[in-house]
Design a protein around this motif. Structure first.
Motif, PDB file in Angstrom:
ATOM      1  N   ILE A  69     -27.765 -45.563  42.531  1.00  0.00           N
ATOM      2  CA  ILE A  69     -27.767 -44.259  41.889  1.00  0.00           C
ATOM      3  C   ILE A  69     -27.836 -43.191  42.962  1.00  0.00           C
ATOM      4  O   ILE A  69     -28.654 -43.268  43.882  1.00  0.00           O
ATOM      5  N   GLY A  70     -26.981 -42.184  42.831  1.00  0.00           N
ATOM      6  CA  GLY A  70     -27.022 -41.019  43.703  1.00  0.00           C
ATOM      7  C   GLY A  70     -27.382 -39.798  42.876  1.00  0.00           C
ATOM      8  O   GLY A  70     -26.822 -39.596  41.803  1.00  0.00           O
ATOM      9  N   VAL A  71     -28.350 -39.018  43.359  1.00  0.00           N
ATOM     10  CA  VAL A  71     -28.835 -37.867  42.611  1.00  0.00           C
ATOM     11  C   VAL A  71     -28.699 -36.604  43.443  1.00  0.00           C
ATOM     12  O   VAL A  71     -29.103 -36.576  44.614  1.00  0.00           O
ATOM     13  N   GLY A  72     -28.165 -35.561  42.841  1.00  0.00           N
ATOM     14  CA  GLY A  72     -28.178 -34.228  43.419  1.00  0.00           C
ATOM     15  C   GLY A  72     -29.127 -33.383  42.594  1.00  0.00           C
ATOM     16  O   GLY A  72     -29.006 -33.338  41.374  1.00  0.00           O
ATOM     17  N   ALA A  73     -30.104 -32.761  43.244  1.00  0.00           N
ATOM     18  CA  ALA A  73     -31.116 -31.986  42.525  1.00  0.00           C
ATOM     19  C   ALA A  73     -31.530 -30.772  43.356  1.00  0.00           C
ATOM     20  O   ALA A  73     -31.472 -30.811  44.590  1.00  0.00           O
ATOM     21  N   PRO A  74     -31.980 -29.716  42.690  1.00  0.00           N
ATOM     22  CA  PRO A  74     -32.455 -28.549  43.433  1.00  0.00           C
ATOM     23  C   PRO A  74     -33.628 -28.923  44.347  1.00  0.00           C
ATOM     24  O   PRO A  74     -34.560 -29.594  43.920  1.00  0.00           O
ATOM     25  N   ASN A  75     -33.525 -28.522  45.598  1.00  0.00           N
ATOM     26  CA  ASN A  75     -34.579 -28.764  46.593  1.00  0.00           C
ATOM     27  C   ASN A  75     -34.927 -30.239  46.777  1.00  0.00           C
ATOM     28  O   ASN A  75     -36.045 -30.561  47.183  1.00  0.00           O
ATOM     29  N   ALA A  76     -33.985 -31.131  46.491  1.00  0.00           N
ATOM     30  CA  ALA A  76     -34.242 -32.553  46.721  1.00  0.00           C
ATOM     31  C   ALA A  76     -34.268 -32.825  48.216  1.00  0.00           C
ATOM     32  O   ALA A  76     -33.444 -32.318  48.970  1.00  0.00           O
ATOM     33  N   ASN A  77     -35.229 -33.619  48.632  1.00  0.00           N
ATOM     34  CA  ASN A  77     -35.416 -33.952  50.037  1.00  0.00           C
ATOM     35  C   ASN A  77     -34.790 -35.320  50.308  1.00  0.00           C
ATOM     36  O   ASN A  77     -35.290 -36.349  49.826  1.00  0.00           O
ATOM     37  N   TYR A  78     -33.721 -35.334  51.071  1.00  0.00           N
ATOM     38  CA  TYR A  78     -32.989 -36.558  51.396  1.00  0.00           C
ATOM     39  C   TYR A  78     -33.888 -37.596  52.068  1.00  0.00           C
ATOM     40  O   TYR A  78     -33.751 -38.789  51.843  1.00  0.00           O
ATOM     41  N   TYR A  79     -34.819 -37.143  52.875  1.00  0.00           N
ATOM     42  CA  TYR A  79     -35.653 -38.053  53.667  1.00  0.00           C
ATOM     43  C   TYR A  79     -36.792 -38.679  52.868  1.00  0.00           C
ATOM     44  O   TYR A  79     -37.162 -39.821  53.112  1.00  0.00           O
ATOM     45  N   THR A  80     -37.354 -37.939  51.914  1.00  0.00           N
ATOM     46  CA  THR A  80     -38.515 -38.440  51.171  1.00  0.00           C
ATOM     47  C   THR A  80     -38.181 -38.898  49.757  1.00  0.00           C
ATOM     48  O   THR A  80     -38.998 -39.557  49.119  1.00  0.00           O
ATOM     49  N   THR A  82     -37.896 -36.892  47.219  1.00  0.00           N
ATOM     50  CA  THR A  82     -38.652 -36.045  46.305  1.00  0.00           C
ATOM     51  C   THR A  82     -37.920 -34.732  46.037  1.00  0.00           C
ATOM     52  O   THR A  82     -37.025 -34.349  46.791  1.00  0.00           O
ATOM     53  N   ILE A  83     -38.304 -34.076  44.963  1.00  0.00           N
ATOM     54  CA  ILE A  83     -37.912 -32.691  44.733  1.00  0.00           C
ATOM     55  C   ILE A  83     -39.104 -31.861  45.163  1.00  0.00           C
ATOM     56  O   ILE A  83     -40.219 -32.060  44.675  1.00  0.00           O
ATOM     57  N   ASP A  84     -38.885 -30.952  46.091  1.00  0.00           N
ATOM     58  CA  ASP A  84     -39.986 -30.189  46.683  1.00  0.00           C
ATOM     59  C   ASP A  84     -39.986 -28.740  46.207  1.00  0.00           C
ATOM     60  O   ASP A  84     -39.184 -27.924  46.666  1.00  0.00           O
ATOM     61  N   ASN A  85     -40.887 -28.430  45.280  1.00  0.00           N
ATOM     62  CA  ASN A  85     -41.117 -27.048  44.850  1.00  0.00           C
ATOM     63  C   ASN A  85     -39.849 -26.304  44.450  1.00  0.00           C
ATOM     64  O   ASN A  85     -39.600 -25.195  44.923  1.00  0.00           O
ATOM     65  N   ALA A  86     -39.054 -26.889  43.577  1.00  0.00           N
ATOM     66  CA  ALA A  86     -37.812 -26.237  43.140  1.00  0.00           C
ATOM     67  C   ALA A  86     -38.123 -25.030  42.270  1.00  0.00           C
ATOM     68  O   ALA A  86     -38.856 -25.133  41.275  1.00  0.00           O
ATOM     69  N   ALA A  87     -37.571 -23.894  42.633  1.00  0.00           N
ATOM     70  CA  ALA A  87     -37.842 -22.639  41.927  1.00  0.00           C
ATOM     71  C   ALA A  87     -37.252 -22.621  40.522  1.00  0.00           C
ATOM     72  O   ALA A  87     -37.793 -21.960  39.634  1.00  0.00           O
ATOM     73  N   ASN A  88     -36.145 -23.336  40.292  1.00  0.00           N
ATOM     74  CA  ASN A  88     -35.475 -23.250  39.000  1.00  0.00           C
ATOM     75  C   ASN A  88     -35.759 -24.431  38.068  1.00  0.00           C
ATOM     76  O   ASN A  88     -35.058 -24.634  37.089  1.00  0.00           O
ATOM     77  N   LEU A  89     -36.813 -25.211  38.368  1.00  0.00           N
ATOM     78  CA  LEU A  89     -37.241 -26.287  37.474  1.00  0.00           C
ATOM     79  C   LEU A  89     -38.642 -25.983  36.962  1.00  0.00           C
ATOM     80  O   LEU A  89     -39.437 -25.332  37.642  1.00  0.00           O
ATOM     81  N   ARG A  90     -38.969 -26.476  35.798  1.00  0.00           N
ATOM     82  CA  ARG A  90     -40.273 -26.180  35.195  1.00  0.00           C
ATOM     83  C   ARG A  90     -41.422 -26.951  35.830  1.00  0.00           C
ATOM     84  O   ARG A  90     -42.570 -26.568  35.702  1.00  0.00           O
ATOM     85  N   TRP A  91     -41.114 -28.061  36.495  1.00  0.00           N
ATOM     86  CA  TRP A  91     -42.168 -28.870  37.106  1.00  0.00           C
ATOM     87  C   TRP A  91     -42.433 -28.352  38.504  1.00  0.00           C
ATOM     88  O   TRP A  91     -41.516 -28.132  39.278  1.00  0.00           O
ATOM     89  N   LYS A  92     -43.678 -28.193  38.849  1.00  0.00           N
ATOM     90  CA  LYS A  92     -44.046 -27.623  40.139  1.00  0.00           C
ATOM     91  C   LYS A  92     -44.570 -28.701  41.079  1.00  0.00           C
ATOM     92  O   LYS A  92     -44.952 -29.782  40.663  1.00  0.00           O
ATOM     93  N   ASN A 113     -30.195 -32.615  48.121  1.00  0.00           N
ATOM     94  CA  ASN A 113     -29.993 -31.278  47.568  1.00  0.00           C
ATOM     95  C   ASN A 113     -28.672 -31.280  46.798  1.00  0.00           C
ATOM     96  O   ASN A 113     -27.687 -31.861  47.252  1.00  0.00           O
ATOM     97  N   ASP A 114     -28.636 -30.636  45.639  1.00  0.00           N
ATOM     98  CA  ASP A 114     -27.440 -30.672  44.800  1.00  0.00           C
ATOM     99  C   ASP A 114     -26.204 -30.082  45.475  1.00  0.00           C
ATOM    100  O   ASP A 114     -25.088 -30.553  45.261  1.00  0.00           O
ATOM    101  N   ALA A 115     -26.386 -29.087  46.334  1.00  0.00           N
ATOM    102  CA  ALA A 115     -25.235 -28.517  47.045  1.00  0.00           C
ATOM    103  C   ALA A 115     -24.703 -29.503  48.093  1.00  0.00           C
ATOM    104  O   ALA A 115     -23.492 -29.595  48.302  1.00  0.00           O
ATOM    105  N   ASN A 116     -25.590 -30.244  48.744  1.00  0.00           N
ATOM    106  CA  ASN A 116     -25.144 -31.279  49.677  1.00  0.00           C
ATOM    107  C   ASN A 116     -24.375 -32.372  48.933  1.00  0.00           C
ATOM    108  O   ASN A 116     -23.353 -32.863  49.417  1.00  0.00           O
ATOM    109  N   ALA A 117     -24.867 -32.739  47.764  1.00  0.00           N
ATOM    110  CA  ALA A 117     -24.175 -33.750  46.957  1.00  0.00           C
ATOM    111  C   ALA A 117     -22.779 -33.266  46.570  1.00  0.00           C
ATOM    112  O   ALA A 117     -21.806 -34.033  46.618  1.00  0.00           O
ATOM    113  N   ALA A 118     -22.665 -31.988  46.212  1.00  0.00           N
ATOM    114  CA  ALA A 118     -21.354 -31.423  45.867  1.00  0.00           C
ATOM    115  C   ALA A 118     -20.425 -31.456  47.082  1.00  0.00           C
ATOM    116  O   ALA A 118     -19.231 -31.774  46.960  1.00  0.00           O
TER     117      ALA A 118
END
Length: 157
Positions: A69-80, A82-92, A113-118
């Motif tokens: 599975i490959g995931v692109g997400a806001p503020n996703a950290n390729y190395y860890t 994790t999603i790190d403190n994404a401003a546009n998601l409800r989970w902090k 990061n979703d832009a890197n995935a794109a």
């Protein structure tokens, strides 16, 4: 032998899209679901799992035939993973995206990061095919960028 399918997940501020693709990048099946529906991040990743499991069943594809599975997400950290403190998601905070999905699916999961995935998608299958140096700008609930230099995505903070 290479497994014939992969799962791609695009997490956006408004919607999450999940697709099953073959080795040529052809989309076999896809679904869209609201990203902000669940207050709890674990409930959200569980819904991704259940929706994807149903999509696999409807497509007569076994999880054993999925490479990963490959995931692109806001503020996703390729190395860890994790999603790190994404401003546009409800989970902090720092969210264990890859660990959650790997635990549910039992197959390798990678995220960026979703832009890197794109940018990777465009370099592999799209308008940037064959290009070694370019910038991908994404516009959605937020703004992002993926930079490719000498055929490699540049990862940073």
């Amino acid at each position: 032998m290479t497994k014939p399918y992969a799962i791609g997940i695009d997490i956006g501020g408004t919607n999450t899209v999940v697709g099953i693709v073959d080795t040529r990048g052809n989309v076999i099946s896809s679904i869209s679901m609201p990203t902000q529906k669940h207050a709890d991040f674990n409930d959200y990743t569980n819904e991704i799992y259940l929706q994807t499991k149903n999509m696999l069943l409807d497509s007569s594809i076994s999880i054993e035939d999925v490479q990963g599975i490959g995931v692109g997400a806001p503020n996703a950290n390729y190395y860890t993973g994790t999603i790190d403190n994404a401003a546009n998601l409800r989970w902090k905070g720092i969210l264990p995206l890859c660990d959650n999905l790997k635990g549910l699916f039992g197959i390798p999961v990678s995220c960026t990061n979703d832009a890197n995935a794109a940018a990777i998608g465009e370099m592999t299958y799209g308008a940037a095919r064959g290009m070694k140096n370019f910038i991908m700008i994404t516009l959605g609930t937020g703004v992002g960028s993926g930079i490719v230099a000498n055929g490699q995505v540049l990862y940073g903070n």
